[in-house]
Design a protein around this motif. Structure first.
Motif, short mmCIF file in Angstrom:
data_model
loop_
_atom_site.label_atom_id
_atom_site.label_comp_id
_atom_site.label_asym_id
_atom_site.label_seq_id
_atom_site.Cartn_x
_atom_site.Cartn_y
_atom_site.Cartn_z
N HIS A 142 4.66 -12.86 3.61
CA HIS A 142 4.07 -11.53 3.83
C HIS A 142 3.55 -10.90 2.53
O HIS A 142 3.60 -9.69 2.36
CB HIS A 142 5.08 -10.60 4.50
N PHE A 143 3.00 -11.74 1.66
CA PHE A 143 2.39 -11.22 0.46
C PHE A 143 1.19 -10.32 0.80
O PHE A 143 0.88 -9.38 0.06
CB PHE A 143 1.92 -12.36 -0.45
N HIS A 144 0.51 -10.60 1.91
CA HIS A 144 -0.68 -9.82 2.27
C HIS A 144 -0.32 -8.41 2.74
O HIS A 144 -1.18 -7.55 2.88
CB HIS A 144 -1.48 -10.54 3.36
N PHE A 145 0.98 -8.15 2.95
CA PHE A 145 1.44 -6.81 3.30
C PHE A 145 2.01 -6.05 2.11
O PHE A 145 1.87 -4.83 2.01
CB PHE A 145 2.52 -6.87 4.39
N TYR A 146 2.70 -6.78 1.20
CA TYR A 146 3.52 -6.11 0.20
C TYR A 146 3.24 -6.49 -1.26
O TYR A 146 3.69 -5.78 -2.16
CB TYR A 146 5.01 -6.38 0.48
N GLU A 147 2.55 -7.58 -1.52
CA GLU A 147 2.38 -8.05 -2.89
C GLU A 147 0.95 -7.79 -3.35
O GLU A 147 -0.01 -7.95 -2.59
CB GLU A 147 2.71 -9.55 -2.97
N ILE A 148 0.76 -7.37 -4.60
CA ILE A 148 -0.53 -6.90 -5.11
C ILE A 148 -1.66 -7.89 -4.88
O ILE A 148 -2.70 -7.56 -4.30
CB ILE A 148 -0.41 -6.56 -6.61
N ASN A 149 -1.48 -9.12 -5.32
CA ASN A 149 -2.55 -10.11 -5.19
C ASN A 149 -2.84 -10.43 -3.73
O ASN A 149 -4.00 -10.60 -3.34
CB ASN A 149 -2.17 -11.38 -5.95
N VAL B 293 -5.19 -2.43 -5.50
CA VAL B 293 -6.50 -2.58 -6.11
C VAL B 293 -6.49 -2.01 -7.52
O VAL B 293 -7.03 -2.62 -8.47
CB VAL B 293 -7.58 -1.88 -5.25
N THR B 294 -5.88 -0.84 -7.69
CA THR B 294 -5.79 -0.21 -9.01
C THR B 294 -5.06 -1.12 -9.99
O THR B 294 -5.50 -1.32 -11.13
CB THR B 294 -5.07 1.15 -8.90
N GLU B 295 -3.92 -1.66 -9.56
CA GLU B 295 -3.15 -2.55 -10.42
C GLU B 295 -3.91 -3.83 -10.74
O GLU B 295 -3.87 -4.33 -11.87
CB GLU B 295 -1.82 -2.89 -9.73
N THR C 288 4.01 0.67 -14.13
CA THR C 288 3.21 1.43 -15.09
C THR C 288 1.79 1.56 -14.58
O THR C 288 1.17 0.60 -14.13
CB THR C 288 3.21 0.71 -16.45
N PHE C 289 1.26 2.83 -14.63
CA PHE C 289 -0.09 3.09 -14.14
C PHE C 289 -0.96 3.46 -15.32
O PHE C 289 -0.94 4.56 -15.82
CB PHE C 289 -0.04 4.24 -13.13
N GLY C 290 -1.67 2.52 -15.86
CA GLY C 290 -2.48 2.77 -17.04
C GLY C 290 -2.83 1.48 -17.73
O GLY C 290 -2.54 0.39 -17.25
#
Length: 582
Positions: free
Chosen positions: A116-123, A157-159, A6-8
């Motif tokens: 590989h969170f630094h490639f694929y996971e938001i945080n 970043v948006t999320e 969800t974007f919002g």
């Protein structure tokens, strides 16, 4: 395909992360374990050997005081046996699941990098980006270079901003989200490039991810490619500063990019225009935008959104699906336009839309006629290659344009006709020497040939006049009044070597070229005729008489010449009544 979150302002609770060991493979003499990591709808694959697990465990024991017996023991004998590998796959999966359960909030940095969170996971993505900008941000801003970032990073970043969490949840000041926001507020040159297909080893379709660009406050130049324009938010906040915008492989219409909010209103008008009728919205223009590249998209029309870019000077709409040219009359400052590789078949009325254009690229369309170009008086560069132009007469539409210097007609049907270059250059008359055709400078030899072609055309026009009874009477009056050298009853002393004269000599010295039109070249009696001298040094009429193929010349102040020659510095040829060389 992974679906975007969800974007919002409203979004679901963050799903639990999972890590499963789904297989293994033998590489050289050791076994590599295949780990599938799941974060909501996003999945990706990581590969590690047992020694990598051991190194991870040692660091976690030291840093986070986890149970040192949690990791399955290392085996020396039979370490690659199938039974041991299968058992170890299960044990390692249990180990990873326990680690993720032990750190439900903020994943330890060492574990995040392992998975590989630094490639694929938001945080993980935002933490890695923040640390990079903490260390190099000032240097990047000072150098004034383009900063490249991926849609997945912008999505993260948006999320992250939507979550409303502390900007430094990990406790590490280097990974504070504030470093990103400070950098984006001051950045001037941005490049966002997506990937076609899944990103890396994941199922993430990066080009379909939504992201918000409103965090950028000082952008002067933006390049976007392989993103879905419908999912890009906040670009319009850069209207006050943005001078150059490129959106490629991303859009299906110009509105998606220039006025995304138009879908919310029934009627809208640009700010500053006189309002006529009911309008539900007045939309600010892109007041600083002078260069717009919307090439390589799926745009089928030039819609009314161009009203919002009144200061555009450079517009690239190449490699789209345009059928007609519309609405460009609103772009008073447009000087460079690229419409190449579209589906244009007509240029009628183009001059009413492109008043000040200097460079026009129409290559790779479906054009057969150039009639719509004849009034583009400011045009300097014109590319027409890869079209369907067959007739040389079409070139006359551009031959009278006073400023045209560069023309390309390669890969058109007319480009394979004999003497193509000189016939095209001849359409430009006295300006032939100023025109560069097909990226090749015109040679002296070509210019001399052009002069001959022009002289032949002039001779044909004279012949046409002489063949007209009314005009011919007027010409005869002129001839009878002109002084001529009258021959004796015998032929001139200089006789032709054969029944026909040789081909005209083309000079590269800029010499005059004589074209003599003989109305009745083989008459037994002396017959008056009128000819023309034409060249880069002359534009002179000739008078004389012929009898049985012989000729006698008189050329004004240059004196008379007998025989088939003319002036010493001129090349001559005789044309018969049918304009063939004699």
């Amino acid at each position: 395909m992974a679906t975007s979150r969800t974007f919002g302002p409203e979004r679901e609770a963050e799903p639990a992360k999972e890590a499963r060991v789904v297989g293994s493979e033998l590489v050289d003499t050791y076994t590599v374990y295949i780990i599938q990591v799941t974060d909501g709808s996003h999945e990706w694959t990581v590969k590690h050997r047992y020694s990598d697990f051991h190194d991870l465990h040692e660091k976690l024991v030291a840093e986070r005081k986890i149970d040192k017996n949690l990791l399955p023991p290392k085996k020396i004998i039979g370490k690659n046996s199938r039974s041991l590998v299968e058992k170890r796959e299960k044990d390692l999966e249990v180990y990873l699941q326990k680690l993720l359960a032990a750190f439900p909030g903020v994943t330890p940095r060492v574990l995040g990098h392992f998975l590989h969170f630094h490639f694929y996971e938001i945080n993980g993505i935002t933490a890695a980006l923040a640390e990079e900008l903490f260390e190099k941000g000032e240097q990047l801003l000072g150098a004034g270079e383009v900063f490249a970032i991926g849609p997945l990073q912008l999505y993260a970043v948006t999320e992250q901003l939507q979550q409303g969490k502390p900007t430094c949840a990990s406790g590490d000041a280097k990974t504070d989200l504030g470093h990103i926001l400070d950098f984006t507020c001051r950045l001037k040159y941005l490049k966002v490039s997506g990937t076609e297909g899944p990103f890396g080893t994941s199922n993430i379709q990066e080009q379909l991810l939504p992201f918000d660009l409103s965090i950028f406050k000082s952008l002067h130049q933006v390049e976007i490619s392989h993103c879905d324009a419908q999912h890009i938010r906040g670009l319009v906040t850069s209207k006050p500063t943005l001078a150059t915008l490129s959106v490629r492989f991303s859009a299906t219409s110009m509105k998606e990019v220039l006025v995304p909010e138009a879908s919310e209103f029934d009627e809208w008008e640009p700010e500053g225009t006189a309002l006529e009728g009911p309008v539900t919205a007045v939309i600010p223009t892109w007041q600083a935008l002078t260069t717009l590249d919307l090439s390589h998209n799926s745009i089928s029309e030039i819609d009314e959104s161009v009203k919002l870019i009144p200061k555009i000077e450079f517009l690239d709409l190449s490699h789209n699906g345009l059928l007609v040219v519309d609405n460009l009359q609103h772009l008073y400052n447009l000087v460079h336009l690229d419409l190449s590789y579209n589906k244009l078949s007509s240029l009628e009325g183009l001059h009413t839309k492109l008043g000040n254009i200097k460079t026009l690229n129409l290559a790779g369309n479906l054009l057969e006629s150039l009639s719509g170009l004849h009034k583009l008086y400011s045009l300097v560069n014109l590319d027409l290659r890869d079209n369907r132009i067959e007739q040389m007469e079409e070139v006359r539409s551009i031959g009278s344009l006073p400023c045209l210097e560069h023309v390309s007609l390669l890969n058109n049907p007319l480009s394979i006709i004999p003497d193509y270059r000189t016939k095209v250059l001849a359409q430009f008359g006295e300006r032939a020497s100023e025109v560069c055709l097909d990226d090749t400078v015109t040679t002296e030899k070509e210019l001399d040939t052009v002069e001959v072609l022009k002289a032949i055309q002039k001779a044909k026009e004279v012949k046409s006049k002489l063949s007209n009874p009314e005009k011919r009477g007027g010409e005869d009056s002129r001839l009878s009044a002109a002084p001529c050298i009258r021959p004796s009853s015998s032929p001139p002393t200089v006789a032709p070597a054969s029944a026909s004269l040789p081909q005209p000599i083309l000079s590269n010295q800029g010499n005059r070229v004589c074209i003599l039109l003989l109305v009745e070249p083989h008459s037994p009696a002396w017959t008056s005729w009128l000819g023309w001298g034409w060249g880069r040094g002359a534009n002179t009429s000739f008078q004389g008489q012929t009898q049985g193929g012989w000729c006698l010349l008189q050329a004004g102040p240059h004196g008379g010449t007998r025989g088939r020659g003319a002036w010493p510095d001129a090349s001559c040829c005789l044309l018969g009544e049918d304009s063939r060389l004699l």
